[in-house]
Design a protein around this motif. Structure first.
Motif, PDB file in Angstrom:
ATOM      1  N   SER A  84      42.064  -3.151 -59.040  1.00 20.21           N
ATOM      2  CA  SER A  84      43.363  -2.931 -59.665  1.00 20.21           C
ATOM      3  C   SER A  84      44.515  -3.186 -58.699  1.00 20.21           C
ATOM      4  O   SER A  84      44.409  -2.894 -57.502  1.00 20.21           O
ATOM      5  CB  SER A  84      43.447  -1.489 -60.169  1.00 20.21           C
ATOM      6  OG  SER A  84      44.758  -1.161 -60.564  1.00 20.21           O
ATOM      7  N   ASN A  85      45.618  -3.706 -59.243  1.00 17.20           N
ATOM      8  CA  ASN A  85      46.882  -3.698 -58.515  1.00 17.20           C
ATOM      9  C   ASN A  85      47.966  -3.042 -59.377  1.00 17.20           C
ATOM     10  O   ASN A  85      49.156  -3.200 -59.119  1.00 17.20           O
ATOM     11  CB  ASN A  85      47.311  -5.105 -58.095  1.00 17.20           C
ATOM     12  CG  ASN A  85      47.508  -6.037 -59.281  1.00 17.20           C
ATOM     13  OD1 ASN A  85      47.607  -5.604 -60.429  1.00 17.20           O
ATOM     14  ND2 ASN A  85      47.562  -7.331 -59.024  1.00 17.20           N
ATOM     15  N   GLY A  86      47.527  -2.321 -60.411  1.00 17.01           N
ATOM     16  CA  GLY A  86      48.426  -1.648 -61.332  1.00 17.01           C
ATOM     17  C   GLY A  86      48.469  -0.158 -61.087  1.00 17.01           C
ATOM     18  O   GLY A  86      47.929   0.348 -60.096  1.00 17.01           O
ATOM     19  N   PRO A  87      49.082   0.591 -61.969  1.00 17.96           N
ATOM     20  CA  PRO A  87      49.257   2.036 -61.761  1.00 17.96           C
ATOM     21  C   PRO A  87      47.983   2.860 -61.916  1.00 17.96           C
ATOM     22  O   PRO A  87      47.937   4.011 -61.480  1.00 17.96           O
ATOM     23  CB  PRO A  87      50.290   2.422 -62.812  1.00 17.96           C
ATOM     24  CG  PRO A  87      50.204   1.364 -63.850  1.00 17.96           C
ATOM     25  CD  PRO A  87      49.821   0.100 -63.144  1.00 17.96           C
ATOM     26  N   TYR A  88      46.942   2.269 -62.518  1.00 20.97           N
ATOM     27  CA  TYR A  88      45.672   2.977 -62.673  1.00 20.97           C
ATOM     28  C   TYR A  88      44.531   2.108 -62.167  1.00 20.97           C
ATOM     29  O   TYR A  88      44.673   0.886 -62.011  1.00 20.97           O
ATOM     30  CB  TYR A  88      45.426   3.340 -64.147  1.00 20.97           C
ATOM     31  CG  TYR A  88      46.375   4.389 -64.680  1.00 20.97           C
ATOM     32  CD1 TYR A  88      46.059   5.739 -64.628  1.00 20.97           C
ATOM     33  CD2 TYR A  88      47.606   4.019 -65.216  1.00 20.97           C
ATOM     34  CE1 TYR A  88      46.940   6.699 -65.110  1.00 20.97           C
ATOM     35  CE2 TYR A  88      48.495   4.979 -65.691  1.00 20.97           C
ATOM     36  CZ  TYR A  88      48.157   6.312 -65.631  1.00 20.97           C
ATOM     37  OH  TYR A  88      49.031   7.265 -66.097  1.00 20.97           O
ATOM     38  N   ARG A  89      43.403   2.744 -61.920  1.00 19.50           N
ATOM     39  CA  ARG A  89      42.193   2.023 -61.537  1.00 19.50           C
ATOM     40  C   ARG A  89      41.033   2.521 -62.390  1.00 19.50           C
ATOM     41  O   ARG A  89      41.092   3.622 -62.962  1.00 19.50           O
ATOM     42  CB  ARG A  89      41.884   2.215 -60.059  1.00 19.50           C
ATOM     43  CG  ARG A  89      41.583   3.652 -59.651  1.00 19.50           C
ATOM     44  CD  ARG A  89      41.395   3.768 -58.150  1.00 19.50           C
ATOM     45  NE  ARG A  89      41.076   5.143 -57.744  1.00 19.50           N
ATOM     46  CZ  ARG A  89      40.940   5.539 -56.489  1.00 19.50           C
ATOM     47  NH1 ARG A  89      41.115   4.646 -55.488  1.00 19.50           N
ATOM     48  NH2 ARG A  89      40.648   6.787 -56.204  1.00 19.50           N
ATOM     49  N   LEU A  90      40.002   1.697 -62.487  1.00 19.22           N
ATOM     50  CA  LEU A  90      38.849   2.050 -63.313  1.00 19.22           C
ATOM     51  C   LEU A  90      38.065   3.186 -62.674  1.00 19.22           C
ATOM     52  O   LEU A  90      37.727   3.133 -61.491  1.00 19.22           O
ATOM     53  CB  LEU A  90      37.942   0.829 -63.485  1.00 19.22           C
ATOM     54  CG  LEU A  90      36.732   1.016 -64.406  1.00 19.22           C
ATOM     55  CD1 LEU A  90      37.178   1.169 -65.853  1.00 19.22           C
ATOM     56  CD2 LEU A  90      35.782  -0.176 -64.273  1.00 19.22           C
ATOM     57  N   SER A  91      37.789   4.209 -63.454  1.00 22.30           N
ATOM     58  CA  SER A  91      36.991   5.326 -62.988  1.00 22.30           C
ATOM     59  C   SER A  91      35.559   5.248 -63.517  1.00 22.30           C
ATOM     60  O   SER A  91      34.596   5.422 -62.775  1.00 22.30           O
ATOM     61  CB  SER A  91      37.628   6.645 -63.421  1.00 22.30           C
ATOM     62  OG  SER A  91      36.811   7.752 -63.103  1.00 22.30           O
ATOM     63  N   SER A  92      35.422   4.960 -64.820  1.00 21.89           N
ATOM     64  CA  SER A  92      34.078   4.848 -65.398  1.00 21.89           C
ATOM     65  C   SER A  92      34.141   4.021 -66.665  1.00 21.89           C
ATOM     66  O   SER A  92      35.185   3.907 -67.306  1.00 21.89           O
ATOM     67  CB  SER A  92      33.491   6.228 -65.705  1.00 21.89           C
ATOM     68  OG  SER A  92      34.247   6.890 -66.711  1.00 21.89           O
ATOM     69  N   TRP A  93      32.998   3.453 -67.029  1.00 20.73           N
ATOM     70  CA  TRP A  93      32.872   2.659 -68.259  1.00 20.73           C
ATOM     71  C   TRP A  93      31.499   2.943 -68.849  1.00 20.73           C
ATOM     72  O   TRP A  93      30.484   2.517 -68.316  1.00 20.73           O
ATOM     73  CB  TRP A  93      33.049   1.180 -67.947  1.00 20.73           C
ATOM     74  CG  TRP A  93      33.013   0.273 -69.159  1.00 20.73           C
ATOM     75  CD1 TRP A  93      32.647   0.580 -70.428  1.00 20.73           C
ATOM     76  CD2 TRP A  93      33.375  -1.110 -69.184  1.00 20.73           C
ATOM     77  NE1 TRP A  93      32.752  -0.501 -71.250  1.00 20.73           N
ATOM     78  CE2 TRP A  93      33.200  -1.568 -70.508  1.00 20.73           C
ATOM     79  CE3 TRP A  93      33.826  -2.018 -68.223  1.00 20.73           C
ATOM     80  CZ2 TRP A  93      33.441  -2.883 -70.883  1.00 20.73           C
ATOM     81  CZ3 TRP A  93      34.063  -3.316 -68.595  1.00 20.73           C
ATOM     82  CH2 TRP A  93      33.886  -3.755 -69.915  1.00 20.73           C
ATOM     83  N   LYS A  94      31.477   3.682 -69.937  1.00 24.15           N
ATOM     84  CA  LYS A  94      30.247   3.986 -70.643  1.00 24.15           C
ATOM     85  C   LYS A  94      30.183   3.095 -71.880  1.00 24.15           C
ATOM     86  O   LYS A  94      30.996   3.237 -72.790  1.00 24.15           O
ATOM     87  CB  LYS A  94      30.183   5.464 -71.034  1.00 24.15           C
ATOM     88  CG  LYS A  94      30.188   6.401 -69.840  1.00 24.15           C
ATOM     89  CD  LYS A  94      30.156   7.857 -70.286  1.00 24.15           C
ATOM     90  CE  LYS A  94      30.191   8.779 -69.090  1.00 24.15           C
ATOM     91  NZ  LYS A  94      30.211  10.223 -69.494  1.00 24.15           N
ATOM     92  N   THR A  95      29.229   2.195 -71.887  1.00 24.05           N
ATOM     93  CA  THR A  95      29.132   1.202 -72.950  1.00 24.05           C
ATOM     94  C   THR A  95      29.104   1.842 -74.326  1.00 24.05           C
ATOM     95  O   THR A  95      28.389   2.827 -74.556  1.00 24.05           O
ATOM     96  CB  THR A  95      27.876   0.341 -72.744  1.00 24.05           C
ATOM     97  OG1 THR A  95      27.961  -0.284 -71.461  1.00 24.05           O
ATOM     98  CG2 THR A  95      27.762  -0.731 -73.811  1.00 24.05           C
ATOM     99  N   GLN A  96      29.921   1.280 -75.230  1.00 25.79           N
ATOM    100  CA  GLN A  96      30.033   1.747 -76.612  1.00 25.79           C
ATOM    101  C   GLN A  96      30.456   3.204 -76.725  1.00 25.79           C
ATOM    102  O   GLN A  96      30.226   3.855 -77.744  1.00 25.79           O
ATOM    103  CB  GLN A  96      28.715   1.528 -77.371  1.00 25.79           C
ATOM    104  CG  GLN A  96      28.349   0.082 -77.543  1.00 25.79           C
ATOM    105  CD  GLN A  96      29.399  -0.717 -78.323  1.00 25.79           C
ATOM    106  OE1 GLN A  96      30.086  -0.189 -79.188  1.00 25.79           O
ATOM    107  NE2 GLN A  96      29.538  -1.999 -77.987  1.00 25.79           N
ATOM    108  N   ASP A  97      31.112   3.711 -75.687  1.00 26.07           N
ATOM    109  CA  ASP A  97      31.550   5.097 -75.710  1.00 26.07           C
ATOM    110  C   ASP A  97      32.995   5.212 -75.234  1.00 26.07           C
ATOM    111  O   ASP A  97      33.898   5.431 -76.050  1.00 26.07           O
ATOM    112  CB  ASP A  97      30.628   5.952 -74.850  1.00 26.07           C
ATOM    113  CG  ASP A  97      31.025   7.420 -74.867  1.00 26.07           C
ATOM    114  OD1 ASP A  97      31.811   7.815 -75.737  1.00 26.07           O
ATOM    115  OD2 ASP A  97      30.545   8.185 -73.995  1.00 26.07           O
ATOM    116  N   ALA A  98      33.225   5.016 -73.932  1.00 29.02           N
ATOM    117  CA  ALA A  98      34.569   5.249 -73.415  1.00 29.02           C
ATOM    118  C   ALA A  98      34.782   4.528 -72.092  1.00 29.02           C
ATOM    119  O   ALA A  98      33.836   4.252 -71.342  1.00 29.02           O
ATOM    120  CB  ALA A  98      34.813   6.741 -73.235  1.00 29.02           C
TER     121      ALA A  98
END
Length: 603
Positions: A252-266
């Motif tokens: 990321s170079n934006g205000p947020y970064r990826l924390s988690s990715w649960k497929t077909q969930d969130a």
């Protein structure tokens, strides 16, 4: 105009998505008439319907058995006007924003993106070189300034010197050059951005924080192509681009970064501690993947979502729903989106323009506007919303006329020659699958209306809902005969070239209906070369008539966009690009505890 798959599109389509075409598509950004000059047309005309269903009273407590039932609180009538809740307000910091995605992103690689869910997540992660504000004006992003050569072919960009990626490394001109070269690489699918750089001649770094791009042709609108995110070159160097780990775990170079990715969930985002721009107000953003409109509505009322797109039936339900009135509000406005039924022009069923014209005349659009949208939609006759300067109001929509449509089908050779009740030609019966995205209630209702009318003239259409990812994949590769789609504008550019020019069929572009009309091609090319806005508008108006008389698809309507929010979410701004398609858009939202508004729950 950028198009992406959108929930509404799929719902009615939408838009997101968004197409987003529904599959959406995000975009061609080359015309000021729509991206910037659209501000001249749309903003002064105040075409923003804003419904603030702000029922302030708390839900009444239950009465005794002998007490008369307590009616639900009344929802105020719509209020017209442009909304900017940031004026004079003090944002509240912290908390969680729970947003909805109508489908699973296929990627979080900004170059490869092709749908609204991807754009919605990337808006928090990837800062763009340039942006559009709510007035549709081009504004600095990662680039603090830019210059244009006298001949209009060369652009020089100067990056902000202290911009960094989340790992602390600098955002450099090498990243910009790398990103643009990936976009223009013929082996890499980049449906959103590739058409914008089709005449790029050269791109090179001139210093660590500056680069230049030169195009073959003069075009006053080339700057709009640079409203685009960047990728970190060193993370992709030497790796297969389409299969890189970063496509699912972007830097990321934006205000947020990826924390988690649960497929077909969130998908969950957290603050990027190295972000140096204006502060983002929520601590976390949680995107829940909820394809079904009714499920999303229920989640909103229960407090597990903070916002969702809603269709007309859910808007009416919300007006009667006491629980909704106690916790939530609606926001409604017109934007540049529209919905349509795509017809694959390569199919023997739809290769004849007479058949496509007949299909349009077999959809009872006036009835759909009256009965499904309850008047909150406008029938269209071409690939623009009525408030686009490209739209010619003098080009009236084709009428609903089953008798005339039957004559067109007869003249095209589609007759019931064997008496089985279905038209046929050369041994092939006129039957097909009409694809849609599962969970899109209004879109499904339109499809059913259409299928019933087709059956009356001897055409069998099987409405077939598909799971989101499968639906998008089928549309993107042209593996369908007909599909319910929508155009979700992520910018104000009316340039139809990427979507309808015969050279832009997949995989080169996003003309995924495979439309081909030599006269239309010439006008689309002329419009790109014409620098005078008035003359370009005249070209679009001539083109509009062709799209009406030789329709590539069944154009349906520009429906008002309807969203529902928990009242704790503040800082909303509406624009012709909706709630999301501009800077800062949702990044400026903030929240207050639910228990500080009537009937609420804690964060």
């Amino acid at each position: 105009m950028s198009r992406r798959p959108t929930a509404a599109a799929i719902s009615w389509f939408e838009q997101r998505t968004r197409r987003t075409t529904w599959p959406r598509r995000p975009s061609a950004r080359r015309e000021p008439d729509r991206r910037i000059i659209a501000a001249v047309k749309r903003l002064p005309s105040a075409i923003f319907l804003l419904v603030l269903g702000a029922c302030r009273a708390k839900e009444p407590s239950a009465g005794s058995a002998s007490s008369p039932p307590t009616p639900p609180p009344a929802v105020p009538a719509p209020v017209l006007g442009f909304v900017d809740e940031t004026r004079g307000a003090t944002p509240v910091e912290g908390g969680i924003l729970r947003r909805r995605l109508v489908g699973e992103p296929a990627t979080l690689n900004a170059v490869l993106q092709s749908s609204l869910p991807e754009q919605q997540v990337l808006q928090y992660l990837a800062r763009q070189l340039l942006d559009f504000d709510a007035r549709l004006l081009l504004v600095p992003g990662l680039a603090e300034r830019w210059e244009v050569s006298e001949d209009g072919r060369e652009y020089r960009f100067f990056l902000r010197p202290r911009e960094v990626w989340e790992d602390g490394s600098a955002v450099t001109s090498a990243d910009a050059v790398f990103t643009i070269r990936q976009i223009t690489d013929p082996k890499i699918p980049s449906p959103v951005f590739k058409p914008l750089f089709d005449d790029l001649e050269l791109v090179e770094a001139t210093s660590p924080t500056s680069f230049r791009a030169r195009f073959r042709n003069r075009d006053a609108l080339h700057a709009y192509a640079f409203a685009m995110p960047l990728l970190p070159e060193r993370r992709f160097s030497g790796r297969p681009f389409a299969k890189a780990r970063e496509n699912r775990a972007p830097l990321s170079n934006g205000p947020y970064r990826l924390s988690s990715w649960k497929t077909q969930d969130a998908i969950e985002l957290e603050r990027n501690p190295r972000w140096s721009g204006p502060p983002a107000h929520f601590d976390r953003i949680v995107f829940r993947i909820v394809p079904e409109e009714a499920v999303a509505y229920r989640a909103l009322v229960e407090g597990t979502l903070d916002e969702t797109w809603i269709d007309q039936s859910l808007k009416e339900r919300s007006a009667r729903d006491r629980r909704f009135g106690a916790c939530c509000r609606t926001v409604e406005f017109y934007n540049l989106d529209y919905n349509y039924i795509a017809l694959n022009n390569r199919s023997p069923l739809f290769s004849d323009s007479r058949v496509r014209r007949a299909m349009t005349m077999l959809l009872d659009r006036p009835s759909i506007v009256r009965n499904l949208y309850h008047g909150s939609a406008r029938i269209i006759s071409g690939p623009w919303a009525p408030d686009s300067p490209a739209y010619d109001a003098a080009v009236t929509p084709l009428p609903f006329d089953p008798s005339a449509a039957a004559e067109l089908l007869d003249s095209a050779g589609w007759r019931d020659t064997n008496g089985d009740g279905t038209r046929d030609r050369n041994g092939r019966e006129f039957e097909f699958d009409l694809l849609s995205s599962a969970g899109a209630k209004t879109g499904s209702e339109i499809d059913q209306v259409f299928a019933a009318e087709l059956a009356r003239v001897g055409i069998r259409a099987r409405v077939r809902p598909l799971e989101w990812a499968t639906f998008v994949e089928r549309i993107d590769r042209g593996d369908y005969q007909a599909a319910s789609l929508a155009s979700a504008a992520s910018d104000a550019n009316p340039d139809p070239f990427p979507y309808w020019h015969s050279s832009q069929s997949p995989p080169r572009g996003v003309n995924n209906v495979f439309y081909s009309n030599a006269a239309a091609d010439r006008l689309m090319e002329d419009a790109r070369r014409e620098l005078d806005p008035g003359k370009r508008r005249d070209i679009y108006h001539r083109l509009h008539r062709i799209f009406r008389d030789d329709p590539p698809v069944v154009f349906i309507a520009n429906a008002s966009q309807k969203y529902a929010f928990r009242r704790r979410v503040r800082g909303l701004v509406t624009s012709p690009l909706g709630l999301y398609g501009f800077w800062p858009g949702p990044l400026a939202w903030w929240g207050i505890p639910d228990d500080s508004v009537a009937g609420g729950r804690g964060q």
